[in-house]
Design an enzyme around this catalytic site. Structure first.
Site, mmCIF file in Angstrom:
data_model
loop_
_atom_site.group_PDB
_atom_site.id
_atom_site.type_symbol
_atom_site.label_atom_id
_atom_site.label_comp_id
_atom_site.label_asym_id
_atom_site.label_seq_id
_atom_site.Cartn_x
_atom_site.Cartn_y
_atom_site.Cartn_z
ATOM 1 N N ASP A 66 0.881 -1.164 0.000
ATOM 2 C CA ASP A 66 0.000 0.000 0.000
ATOM 3 C C ASP A 66 0.919 1.214 0.000
ATOM 4 O O ASP A 66 1.654 1.452 0.971
ATOM 5 C CB ASP A 66 -0.872 -0.025 1.253
ATOM 6 N N LYS A 127 11.444 7.839 -2.570
ATOM 7 C CA LYS A 127 12.348 7.998 -1.426
ATOM 8 C C LYS A 127 13.061 6.682 -1.113
ATOM 9 O O LYS A 127 14.288 6.648 -0.953
ATOM 10 C CB LYS A 127 11.547 8.471 -0.217
ATOM 11 N N SER A 146 2.663 9.834 -14.309
ATOM 12 C CA SER A 146 1.857 11.039 -14.305
ATOM 13 C C SER A 146 0.683 10.801 -15.260
ATOM 14 O O SER A 146 0.061 9.743 -15.216
ATOM 15 C CB SER A 146 2.682 12.264 -14.698
ATOM 16 N N TYR A 160 -7.212 14.726 -8.942
ATOM 17 C CA TYR A 160 -6.367 13.891 -9.797
ATOM 18 C C TYR A 160 -5.383 14.758 -10.584
ATOM 19 O O TYR A 160 -4.182 14.470 -10.659
ATOM 20 C CB TYR A 160 -7.251 13.088 -10.751
ATOM 21 N N LYS A 164 -1.240 14.712 -10.333
ATOM 22 C CA LYS A 164 -0.406 14.363 -11.485
ATOM 23 C C LYS A 164 0.512 15.526 -11.889
ATOM 24 O O LYS A 164 1.635 15.291 -12.356
ATOM 25 C CB LYS A 164 -1.287 13.934 -12.655
ATOM 26 N N THR A 195 -7.950 0.565 -19.302
ATOM 27 C CA THR A 195 -7.528 -0.073 -18.063
ATOM 28 C C THR A 195 -8.722 -0.197 -17.123
ATOM 29 O O THR A 195 -9.757 0.459 -17.316
ATOM 30 C CB THR A 195 -6.445 0.749 -17.345
#
Length: 257
Positions: A66, A127, A146, A160, A164, A195
């Site tokens: 997650d 990270k 993106s 959204y 992005k 998708t």
């Protein structure tokens, strides 16, 4: 699919259980890579890893991740290094669609959830991946997901769109910060792709709406996951060795008007 060689490379793919993530994980494996497939959908994620192990030259493991949980993300990178000896490639693809409402009508929890996955989730993965890649001799390559909506506004999708756009800012900054440590960071900006995310948004299940969205692309159709996966593999290949901080748009002209 172009002919790439990722033998002896290890890739992690977030959101790898379906759609673009699934197709990209499989293409990496077909090109010889070891792949850490991650998702919150354990059943479909395990299926992708099994398909890779049974039908390709690569090897795969599935890890439940997650991307809103830093411990999960760090475990993903640890799995790559422990199972396969390092981390060469990362595709930070996991995302959600977000609420459909004008900016002033978005509920706070919906806004935070969308930013939490689509922007903060990319940062968490980045990270952890940078920590591993800067600790090895050959660096690595990272591609962040993106969207064309990271480049333009789109009515009813403020959370959204904001997330992005943020991914592109993060990508460009990290590309400059880590180029000296042999890490390239780029982003991919797909148009509307066939998708499950579009299924959930009701686009591919509504013939009229799908036709309207398809008409925003010069070829009058939605894109296919494999068309985006092929672009991601190119960004991670030696052919893109001078490409850094790029927002590669694959959108059949959506942003050209």
């Amino acid at each position: 699919m172009a002919d790439y060689d990722f033998a002896d490379k290890t890739a992690v793919v977030t959101g790898g259980a379906s759609g673009i993530g699934r197709e990209t994980a499989i293409q990496f494996a077909e090109a010889g890579a070891n792949v850490v497939v991650t998702d919150v959908d354990d059943e479909r994620g395990e299926d992708v890893a099994s398909e890779i192990n049974d039908e390709t030259e690569g090897a795969a493991v599935f890890v439940h991740v997650d991307v809103t949980d830093m411990d999960d993300v760090e475990a993903m990178v640890e799995t790559a290094t422990e199972e396969f000896g390092g981390l060469d490639i990362a595709f930070n693809n996991a995302g959600i669609g977000g609420p459909e409402a004008h900016a002033g009508d978005v509920e706070e929890d919906e806004w935070l959830a969308t930013i939490g996955v689509n922007l903060n989730g990319v940062w968490r993965a980045l990270k952890a991946e940078l920590d591993a890649m800067t600790d090895q001799e050959e660096g690595g390559t990272i591609v962040n997901m993106s969207s064309v909506l990271g480049q333009v506004g789109f009515e009813g999708s403020s959370a959204y769109v904001a997330a992005k756009h943020g991914v592109l800012g993060l990508t460009k900054t990290a590309a400059w910060e880590y180029a000296g440590e042999d890490v390239r960071v780029n982003a991919i900006c797909p148009g509307f792709i066939e998708t499950p995310l579009l299924d959930e948004a009701g686009i591919t299940t509504n013939e009229e709406l799908q036709g309207q969205i398809a008409g925003m692309h010069s070829q009058q159709r939605l894109g296919k996951p494999e068309e985006i996966a092929d672009a991601v593999l190119w960004l991670c290949s030696e052919g893109a060795s001078f490409t850094n901080g790029e927002a590669l748009t694959v959108d059949s002209g959506f942003t050209s008007r």
